[in-house]
Design an enzyme around this catalytic site. Structure first.
Site, mmCIF file in Angstrom:
data_model
loop_
_atom_site.group_PDB
_atom_site.id
_atom_site.type_symbol
_atom_site.label_atom_id
_atom_site.label_comp_id
_atom_site.label_asym_id
_atom_site.label_seq_id
_atom_site.Cartn_x
_atom_site.Cartn_y
_atom_site.Cartn_z
ATOM 1 N N GLY A 207 43.974 32.533 44.316
ATOM 2 C CA GLY A 207 45.204 33.214 43.589
ATOM 3 C C GLY A 207 46.090 32.048 42.991
ATOM 4 O O GLY A 207 47.465 32.118 42.813
ATOM 5 N N SER A 208 45.325 31.268 42.138
ATOM 6 C CA SER A 208 45.946 30.312 41.272
ATOM 7 C C SER A 208 46.665 30.970 40.124
ATOM 8 O O SER A 208 47.710 30.336 39.644
ATOM 9 C CB SER A 208 45.132 29.167 40.830
ATOM 10 O OG SER A 208 44.202 29.492 39.884
ATOM 11 N N ARG B 237 34.757 54.358 44.728
ATOM 12 C CA ARG B 237 35.831 53.632 44.020
ATOM 13 C C ARG B 237 36.882 55.032 43.804
ATOM 14 O O ARG B 237 38.089 54.241 43.961
ATOM 15 C CB ARG B 237 35.119 53.453 42.582
ATOM 16 C CG ARG B 237 36.013 52.738 41.526
ATOM 17 C CD ARG B 237 35.086 52.458 40.409
ATOM 18 N NE ARG B 237 34.154 51.463 40.608
ATOM 19 C CZ ARG B 237 33.199 51.271 39.620
ATOM 20 N NH1 ARG B 237 33.141 52.083 38.386
ATOM 21 N NH2 ARG B 237 32.262 50.514 39.905
ATOM 22 N N MET C 197 37.968 40.829 42.230
ATOM 23 C CA MET C 197 36.890 41.117 41.699
ATOM 24 C C MET C 197 36.410 42.509 42.162
ATOM 25 O O MET C 197 35.794 42.714 43.176
ATOM 26 C CB MET C 197 35.885 39.920 42.407
ATOM 27 C CG MET C 197 36.467 38.622 42.254
ATOM 28 S SD MET C 197 36.526 38.504 40.330
ATOM 29 C CE MET C 197 35.191 37.687 40.088
ATOM 30 N N HIS D 188 40.148 37.259 31.937
ATOM 31 C CA HIS D 188 38.687 37.086 32.170
ATOM 32 C C HIS D 188 38.283 35.243 31.828
ATOM 33 O O HIS D 188 39.015 35.176 30.465
ATOM 34 C CB HIS D 188 38.065 37.902 31.566
ATOM 35 C CG HIS D 188 36.620 37.677 31.539
ATOM 36 N ND1 HIS D 188 35.551 38.013 32.728
ATOM 37 C CD2 HIS D 188 35.537 37.268 30.848
ATOM 38 C CE1 HIS D 188 34.662 37.748 32.543
ATOM 39 N NE2 HIS D 188 34.187 37.223 31.604
ATOM 40 N N GLY E 282 35.916 50.611 31.000
ATOM 41 C CA GLY E 282 34.605 49.876 30.962
ATOM 42 C C GLY E 282 34.945 48.255 31.683
ATOM 43 O O GLY E 282 35.973 48.043 32.309
ATOM 44 N N ASP F 252 35.818 44.552 31.432
ATOM 45 C CA ASP F 252 35.937 43.636 30.533
ATOM 46 C C ASP F 252 36.034 43.786 28.988
ATOM 47 O O ASP F 252 35.882 43.140 28.106
ATOM 48 C CB ASP F 252 35.442 42.251 30.574
ATOM 49 C CG ASP F 252 35.397 41.793 31.931
ATOM 50 O OD1 ASP F 252 36.273 41.864 32.660
ATOM 51 O OD2 ASP F 252 34.221 41.227 32.313
ATOM 52 N N GLU G 240 44.452 29.197 31.609
ATOM 53 C CA GLU G 240 44.701 30.536 32.233
ATOM 54 C C GLU G 240 46.015 30.559 32.591
ATOM 55 O O GLU G 240 46.667 31.689 32.406
ATOM 56 C CB GLU G 240 43.743 30.804 33.398
ATOM 57 C CG GLU G 240 42.240 31.353 32.937
ATOM 58 C CD GLU G 240 41.220 31.540 34.083
ATOM 59 O OE1 GLU G 240 41.598 32.007 34.934
ATOM 60 O OE2 GLU G 240 39.765 31.194 34.089
#
Ligand code: GAR
Length: 204
Positions: free
Chosen positions: A12-13, A62, A91, A110, A144, A146, A175
């Site tokens: 969770g950074s 899903r 993820m 990503h 899709g 990424d 990031e």
């Protein structure tokens, strides 16, 4: 004001960087943090910020998972009109129904310069490939993996003595700067999206 949901699976950074940004800038309202993992360290961090946290444990199907997710999003008033969903180390792949409904309203970070090194273990992929540069990418999420429209990227140099751990650390620092920037551009309506191409107003 845009309502923000942050989806996490672990540390969770990035979520923390986003919540710090939201607290200082006040142009976006974080309303919920959702995790697919009970043990995600980020849940405690979110609670410290006073944000509601909801766990939706992983299931294989899903469609059913995404329906549960959508129900929580709507409960927290994160709609395709007023919402932004930030995947921050989430993820799990979202299905076409949800990504279409929230088209250009779901962002992901990503840890590579997409389209290079998509998928899992991006930093390890870059090291093993012998790349000299890598970095991180913020993109909108489509059906899709990424593959959605790229919003921002930041580059880091890979030195001969780097391994995937040292590279991941370098990329993570970038990031934490890049995600708030992308959210800021979105919230201040500086993004012009034309299919796969995202242009930034007054971008130099
Ligand atoms: C980050 O490095 C993020 O880019 C990566 O997971 C990490 C989460 O860290 N995401 C992916 O690999 C998605 N394909 P955090 O939980 O500390 O933000």
């Amino acid at each position: 004001m845009i309502n923000l949901a942050i989806l996490i699976s672990g540390r969770g950074s990035n979520m923390k960087a986003i919540l710090n940004f939201a607290a200082t800038k006040k142009i976006i309202t974080p309303t919920v943090v959702i995790s697919n993992n009970y043990d995600a360290a980020g849940i405690k961090i979110a609670s410290k910020f006073g944000i509601d946290t909801i766990i939706i444990p992983n299931i294989k199907d899903r469609r059913i998972y995404d329906k549960k997710l959508e129900k929580v999003l709507l409960k927290y008033n994160i709609t395709p009109k007023n919402g932004l969903i930030c995947l921050a180390g989430f993820m799990r792949i979202l299905g076409a129904d949800l990504t279409k409904k929230y088209k250009n309203r779901i962002m992901n970070i990503h840890p590579s310069l997409l389209p290079a090194f998509a998928g899992l273990n991006a930093q390890k992929q870059a090291i093993e490939y012998g790349a000299k540069y890598s970095g991180c990418t913020i993109h909108f999420v489509d059906a899709g993996i990424d593959t959605g429209p790229i919003i921002l990227q930041a580059m880091v140099k890979i030195k001969d003595n780097d391994n995937h751990i040292s590279l991941a650390k370098k990329i993570l620092r970038k990031e934490h700067q890049l995600y708030p920037k992308a959210i800021n551009l979105f919230a201040t309506k500086k993004l012009i999206i034309d299919g796969k191409i995202v242009k930034i107003i007054n971008h130099v």
